[in-house]
Design a protein around this motif. Structure first.
Motif, PDB file in Angstrom:
ATOM      1  N   PHE A 217       0.759  -1.291   0.127  1.00 12.08           N
ATOM      2  CA  PHE A 217       0.252   0.106  -0.003  1.00 12.08           C
ATOM      3  C   PHE A 217       0.644   1.208   0.057  1.00 12.08           C
ATOM      4  O   PHE A 217       0.305   2.411   0.097  1.00 12.08           O
ATOM      5  CB  PHE A 217      -0.975   0.227   1.113  1.00 12.08           C
ATOM      6  CG  PHE A 217      -1.901  -1.040   1.048  1.00 12.08           C
ATOM      7  CD1 PHE A 217      -3.167  -0.911   0.344  1.00 12.08           C
ATOM      8  CD2 PHE A 217      -1.657  -2.357   1.931  1.00 12.08           C
ATOM      9  CE1 PHE A 217      -4.104  -1.808   0.450  1.00 12.08           C
ATOM     10  CE2 PHE A 217      -2.625  -3.334   1.863  1.00 12.08           C
ATOM     11  CZ  PHE A 217      -3.904  -2.995   1.004  1.00 12.08           C
TER      12      PHE A 217
ATOM     13  N   LYS B 231      -6.101   3.081   0.238  1.00 16.53           N
ATOM     14  CA  LYS B 231      -5.748   3.173   1.425  1.00 16.53           C
ATOM     15  C   LYS B 231      -5.916   4.545   2.043  1.00 16.53           C
ATOM     16  O   LYS B 231      -6.775   4.523   3.274  1.00 16.53           O
ATOM     17  CB  LYS B 231      -4.462   2.872   1.990  1.00 16.53           C
ATOM     18  CG  LYS B 231      -3.829   2.587   3.392  1.00 16.53           C
ATOM     19  CD  LYS B 231      -2.683   2.332   3.583  1.00 16.53           C
ATOM     20  CE  LYS B 231      -2.096   2.402   5.089  1.00 16.53           C
ATOM     21  NZ  LYS B 231      -0.767   1.961   5.243  1.00 16.53           N
TER      22      LYS B 231
ATOM     23  N   GLN C  55      -9.175   5.299   4.701  1.00 17.79           N
ATOM     24  CA  GLN C  55      -8.839   5.723   6.115  1.00 17.79           C
ATOM     25  C   GLN C  55      -9.699   7.217   6.354  1.00 17.79           C
ATOM     26  O   GLN C  55      -9.971   7.383   7.237  1.00 17.79           O
ATOM     27  CB  GLN C  55      -7.422   6.099   6.211  1.00 17.79           C
ATOM     28  CG  GLN C  55      -6.667   4.600   6.288  1.00 17.79           C
ATOM     29  CD  GLN C  55      -5.245   4.633   6.509  1.00 17.79           C
ATOM     30  OE1 GLN C  55      -4.460   5.597   6.217  1.00 17.79           O
ATOM     31  NE2 GLN C  55      -4.670   3.556   6.856  1.00 17.79           N
TER      32      GLN C  55
ATOM     33  N   ASP D 265     -10.876   0.712   6.997  1.00 17.79           N
ATOM     34  CA  ASP D 265      -9.588  -0.055   6.946  1.00 17.79           C
ATOM     35  C   ASP D 265      -9.358  -1.087   5.763  1.00 17.79           C
ATOM     36  O   ASP D 265     -10.492  -1.347   5.144  1.00 17.79           O
ATOM     37  CB  ASP D 265      -9.579  -1.048   8.256  1.00 17.79           C
ATOM     38  CG  ASP D 265      -7.920  -1.600   8.479  1.00 17.79           C
ATOM     39  OD1 ASP D 265      -7.011  -0.808   8.066  1.00 17.79           O
ATOM     40  OD2 ASP D 265      -7.813  -2.530   9.148  1.00 17.79           O
TER      41      ASP D 265
END
Length: 204
Positions: free
Chosen positions: A129, A155, A159, A164
């Motif tokens: 990531f 990601k 977030q 997640d």
């Protein structure tokens, strides 16, 4: 052909760079809405069914939890889903199957994207990531090479929506899963009722 793939990769790279800059600068809209997970997933998968047609992929959605809602930005969730689904298609073998599972774990809604690709080398998982990370020789014949920015963007977006994202191998398949807090209408109603009662007592 290679020229078209290179041109598309360049466009994806530019788009991803611009989106990353917006996220980091706080200029991307993440205003949440109550979203029906099932409908959102079905819509994203439907839009991918004709992606990489030469690979003759099978697309399926498996709902393990009934009707669920989450509090996210619909457009951002769609971006995340399309990114994960396009990756699944790129790394799938010819005539492979891409499956999206919708489930619930404790108080979280889980959306898992599974494909029959080989996955990444375990030594590369920690970088998966990270920005511009890209394992060499991971695509299969007939696939498109990625830009190395998509998962980093996924990601960051997830977030920013209190979610997640993770990767693992499961039963011989590659799994990318995103999870978000379950949105409970009953809890919201209970809180609003409690607030109204508190305000009423103060007024009286």
């Amino acid at each position: 052909n290679m020229a078209n793939n290179n041109a598309q990769n360049l466009m994806e790279l530019v788009d991803n760079v611009l989106d990353l800059e917006k996220v980091e600068a706080g200029r991307m809209d993440f205003k949440p809405e109550v979203l029906n997970v099932n409908a959102a997933v079905e819509d994203a998968v439907a839009s991918m069914r004709h992606y990489l047609p030469d690979k003759k992929l099978t697309w399926t959605v498996t709902n393990l939890a009934g009707e669920l809602t989450i509090l996210v930005h619909p457009g951002r969730l769609r971006q995340v889903m399309l990114n994960l689904l396009s990756n699944a298609a790129k790394f799938s073998p010819i005539a492979g199957r891409v499956e999206v599972e919708i489930g619930i774990e404790t108080d979280s809604v889980v959306i898992a994207c599974l494909d029959e690709g080989k996955g990444v080398d375990p030594s590369f998982e920690d970088q998966l990531f990270s920005r511009f990370s890209q394992e060499a020789k991971t695509t299969t014949k007939g696939s498109k090479q990625g830009t190395g920015l998509g998962l980093n963007l996924v990601k960051m977006m997830v977030q920013h929506m209190s979610g997640d994202v993770s990767y693992k191998r499961r039963d011989g398949r590659t799994e990318f899963r995103i999870s978000f807090p379950l949105h409970s209408s009953s809890e919201k109603i209970e809180m609003e009722t409690s607030l109204a009662e508190t305000q009423h007592r103060k007024a009286s």
